[in-house]
Design an enzyme around this catalytic site. Structure first.
Site, PDB file in Angstrom:
ATOM      1  N   GLU A  99     -10.376 -11.212 -33.724  1.00 32.55           N
ATOM      2  CA  GLU A  99      -9.375 -10.828 -32.706  1.00 32.55           C
ATOM      3  C   GLU A  99      -7.954 -10.696 -33.025  1.00 32.55           C
ATOM      4  OE1 GLU A  99      -9.343 -11.927 -28.582  1.00 32.55           O
ATOM      5  OE2 GLU A  99      -7.769 -10.538 -28.152  1.00 32.55           O
ATOM      6  N   LYS A 228     -25.568 -23.750 -21.131  1.00 33.44           N
ATOM      7  CA  LYS A 228     -25.120 -22.667 -21.683  1.00 33.44           C
ATOM      8  C   LYS A 228     -25.008 -21.618 -20.559  1.00 33.44           C
ATOM      9  CE  LYS A 228     -26.853 -24.004 -26.214  1.00 33.44           C
ATOM     10  NZ  LYS A 228     -27.755 -23.662 -27.153  1.00 33.44           N
ATOM     11  N   ASP A 302     -21.891 -25.253 -31.210  1.00 34.69           N
ATOM     12  CA  ASP A 302     -22.787 -24.630 -30.781  1.00 34.69           C
ATOM     13  C   ASP A 302     -22.205 -23.372 -29.643  1.00 34.69           C
ATOM     14  OD1 ASP A 302     -25.081 -23.231 -29.408  1.00 34.69           O
ATOM     15  OD2 ASP A 302     -26.307 -24.840 -29.204  1.00 34.69           O
ATOM     16  N   HIS A 392      -0.314  -6.824 -29.448  1.00 33.80           N
ATOM     17  CA  HIS A 392      -1.828  -6.242 -29.850  1.00 33.80           C
ATOM     18  C   HIS A 392      -1.455  -5.201 -30.797  1.00 33.80           C
ATOM     19  CE1 HIS A 392      -3.744  -9.040 -27.057  1.00 33.80           C
ATOM     20  NE2 HIS A 392      -4.701  -8.767 -27.950  1.00 33.80           N
TER      21      HIS A 392
HETATM   22  P1  NAP Z   1     -28.661 -33.627 -33.328  1.00 34.37           P
HETATM   23  O1  NAP Z   1     -28.175 -33.339 -34.896  1.00 34.37           O
HETATM   24  O2  NAP Z   1     -29.925 -33.198 -33.012  1.00 34.37           O
HETATM   25  O3  NAP Z   1     -28.816 -35.392 -33.322  1.00 34.37           O
HETATM   26  C1  NAP Z   1     -27.604 -36.258 -33.346  1.00 34.37           C
HETATM   27  C2  NAP Z   1     -28.040 -37.230 -34.479  1.00 34.37           C
HETATM   28  O4  NAP Z   1     -26.908 -37.948 -35.204  1.00 34.37           O
HETATM   29  C3  NAP Z   1     -29.120 -38.293 -34.130  1.00 34.37           C
HETATM   30  O5  NAP Z   1     -30.177 -38.350 -34.989  1.00 34.37           O
HETATM   31  C4  NAP Z   1     -28.105 -39.343 -33.839  1.00 34.37           C
HETATM   32  O6  NAP Z   1     -28.888 -40.715 -33.896  1.00 34.37           O
HETATM   33  C5  NAP Z   1     -27.225 -39.292 -35.012  1.00 34.37           C
HETATM   34  N1  NAP Z   1     -26.019 -40.018 -35.197  1.00 34.37           N
HETATM   35  C6  NAP Z   1     -25.397 -40.699 -36.100  1.00 34.37           C
HETATM   36  N2  NAP Z   1     -24.153 -41.156 -35.642  1.00 34.37           N
HETATM   37  C7  NAP Z   1     -24.002 -40.805 -34.132  1.00 34.37           C
HETATM   38  C8  NAP Z   1     -23.085 -40.994 -33.398  1.00 34.37           C
HETATM   39  N3  NAP Z   1     -21.628 -41.549 -33.709  1.00 34.37           N
HETATM   40  N4  NAP Z   1     -23.028 -40.472 -32.248  1.00 34.37           N
HETATM   41  C9  NAP Z   1     -24.006 -39.835 -32.102  1.00 34.37           C
HETATM   42  N5  NAP Z   1     -25.092 -39.613 -32.862  1.00 34.37           N
HETATM   43  C10 NAP Z   1     -25.017 -39.982 -34.021  1.00 34.37           C
HETATM   44  O7  NAP Z   1     -27.445 -33.425 -32.303  1.00 34.37           O
HETATM   45  P2  NAP Z   1     -27.457 -33.511 -30.765  1.00 34.37           P
HETATM   46  O8  NAP Z   1     -26.195 -33.237 -30.413  1.00 34.37           O
HETATM   47  O9  NAP Z   1     -28.431 -34.246 -29.918  1.00 34.37           O
HETATM   48  O10 NAP Z   1     -28.071 -31.766 -30.656  1.00 34.37           O
HETATM   49  C11 NAP Z   1     -27.158 -30.660 -30.878  1.00 34.37           C
HETATM   50  C12 NAP Z   1     -27.983 -29.740 -31.184  1.00 34.37           C
HETATM   51  O11 NAP Z   1     -28.984 -29.496 -30.280  1.00 34.37           O
HETATM   52  C13 NAP Z   1     -27.114 -28.337 -31.602  1.00 34.37           C
HETATM   53  O12 NAP Z   1     -27.457 -28.096 -32.716  1.00 34.37           O
HETATM   54  C14 NAP Z   1     -27.530 -27.433 -30.516  1.00 34.37           C
HETATM   55  O13 NAP Z   1     -27.478 -26.201 -30.746  1.00 34.37           O
HETATM   56  C15 NAP Z   1     -29.229 -27.859 -30.063  1.00 34.37           C
HETATM   57  N6  NAP Z   1     -29.337 -27.689 -29.043  1.00 34.37           N
HETATM   58  C16 NAP Z   1     -30.759 -28.219 -28.584  1.00 34.37           C
HETATM   59  C17 NAP Z   1     -31.054 -28.128 -27.196  1.00 34.37           C
HETATM   60  C18 NAP Z   1     -32.525 -28.859 -26.778  1.00 34.37           C
HETATM   61  O14 NAP Z   1     -32.933 -28.494 -25.686  1.00 34.37           O
HETATM   62  N7  NAP Z   1     -33.023 -29.648 -27.682  1.00 34.37           N
HETATM   63  C19 NAP Z   1     -30.448 -27.266 -26.321  1.00 34.37           C
HETATM   64  C20 NAP Z   1     -29.174 -26.946 -26.624  1.00 34.37           C
HETATM   65  C21 NAP Z   1     -28.650 -27.129 -27.791  1.00 34.37           C
HETATM   66  P3  NAP Z   1     -30.191 -40.999 -32.970  1.00 34.37           P
HETATM   67  O15 NAP Z   1     -31.489 -40.200 -33.514  1.00 34.37           O
HETATM   68  O16 NAP Z   1     -30.311 -42.502 -33.001  1.00 34.37           O
HETATM   69  O17 NAP Z   1     -29.860 -40.484 -31.815  1.00 34.37           O
END
Ligand code: NAP
Length: 402
Positions: A99, A228, A302, A392
């Protein structure tokens, strides 16, 4: 439908299927094959999608059936002075958008905030939710279930700890409708946005419940999280980071940069908020979604979370002849670990604001709030001073190509 018909349809589908080859194949060859497949099917030229400098392998876990890359430009605003609890100093904020005029407008707001001494920012809350629902035998059993759930909170907290090093179950909010119980689980998720993390943890909690209480139905998400989607529950109770920011812009700066007065801006704001109410808009803002989308895209968030993150409230007042502006963001869903945050270009953008990795999520939330404050002030002033259209015209009119 007869089985033979299904076989016939499946055979036809097989011919139409996008080439997959091996699952998790991110090689240049498979991308080229997929693009040729689309060309053969539709006659279009999709080669621009295949021109890129990044390594497709780095996107494993972020996308499937990869066919190339869409290029989106990144600009930057700043310096933006922030006096926050987690973000302090002068920042240059990367923003990705198509934009025209958006970056210039946010930059003008950032300049005004910085010259006024900076944005004061506070973080009020940090939670992320999953909300399973349960159906019990009857209403009495449903109430009994809530009492049992409360008693077992320490057990659930330990279950969560066994699934993640960073996610923690803080509390829950129960809602009862007859024999149905909706449990809004409230977690913290370290520096991750947390949805993968807490979904895994919630699933383990659900397993424990079905094994230890007579529930007739257990569903991991009831739509009460609310992920979302804009919702009143997130606006009122908060989701992700709840952050507020304010600035007092001295009269001279208002006159010099906005070519109008604080009184004019505040009067227009009041009229526009009545329009906001008449239209039934959730929250009252000028354009939070613009700044959030641009910042989230640059910083590997996201993008679907723009929908709940951009619900909020602004206030504009004339304080004598100065302009007081504040904003409230109840549900900023973001992270500095996980999702797309470690991808090379996205990490570079996070690095620009010192927000890559551990202990940075609240800092990113406060920088987001100050950025949005810049955009709200600048747009309110542009509408008041009459340069909304001209800006714009100057920056945002793309000449048609071809
Ligand atoms: P993730 O990448 O799935 O998990 C984060 C990872 O980072 C975990 O393995 C965590 O360890 C690790 N980690 C390392 N250092 C960390 C710190 N300082 N703080 C927190 N975690 C740390 O990310 P997420 O945030 O859980 O999920 C985000 C993703 O989920 C996005 O890509 C989003 O699009 C997607 N999403 C999923 C759903 C669903 O229903 N599953 C819904 C909406 C969006 P541990 O393994 O020990 O926790």
């Amino acid at each position: 439908m007869p089985v033979s018909d299904i076989r016939c349809i499946m055979g036809h589908m097989e011919q139409l299927r996008i080439p997959k080859d091996r699952t998790n194949d991110y090689s240049k060859e498979i991308i080229a094959r997929r693009l040729s497949f689309f060309k053969a099917r539709t006659g279009g030229d999709f080669s621009p999608l295949g021109h890129h400098t990044c390594d497709p392998e780095e996107f494993k876990g972020n996308i499937e059936s990869l066919i190339g890359f869409v290029q989106v430009p990144v600009g930057a605003i700043g310096p933006l002075r922030i006096n926050g609890e987690h973000a302090s100093g002068d920042f240059y904020v990367p923003m990705s958008t198509l934009e025209g005029a958006l970056i210039s407008s946010y930059n003008r707001g950032a300049t005004v905030i910085t010259m006024s001494g900076g944005a004061q920012v506070v973080t009020l809350q940090d939670t992320i939710q999953r909300a399973p629902y349960f159906v019990l035998k009857d209403i009495k059993k449903a109430k009994e279930f809530i009492v049992w759930f409360r008693k077992n909170l320490p057990v659930f907290r330990n279950i969560v700890k066994s699934t993640t090093r960073y996610g923690r179950l803080k509390d829950f909010k129960p809602f009862l409708v007859g024999k149905s119980v909706y449990i809004r689980l409230e977690f913290t998720s370290g520096d991750a946005m947390g949805m993968n993390m807490i979904t895994k943890a919630s699933s383990e909690i659900c397993k424990y419940i079905t094994g230890n209480f007579e529930v007739e139905r257990c569903v991991i998400e009831s739509n009460m999280a609310v992920d979302k989607k804009p919702s009143y529950i997130n606006m009122i109770l908060g989701r992700g980071k709840s952050v507020s920011a304010e600035v007092l812009v001295p009269e001279k700066i208002v006159n010099r940069f906005f070519m109008t007065t604080a009184r004019e801006i505040a009067d227009n704001y009041r009229g526009q908020m009545i329009g906001n109410t008449l239209s039934g808009t959730m929250g009252c803002t000028y354009h939070f979604a613009n700044g959030i989308a641009a910042l989230y895209l640059a910083c590997g968030q996201d993008l679907a979370n723009v929908s709940e993150s951009s619900v909020g409230v602004i206030n504009m007042e004339a304080a004598d002849k100065d302009l007081y502006v504040s904003i409230y963001l109840p549900s900023l869903v973001l992270g500095t670990v996980g999702g797309g945050t470690a991808l090379p270009t996205q990490k570079a953008c996070l690095d620009m604001i010192g927000c890559a990795g551990k202990d940075k999520a609240k800092k990113l939330a406060e920088i987001t709030a100050a950025t949005l404050l810049s955009g709200e002030i600048s747009l309110a002033a542009a509408i008041t001073a009459g340069d909304f259209v001209t800006a714009h015209e100057r920056y945002g009119r793309n000449r048609p190509r071809g």
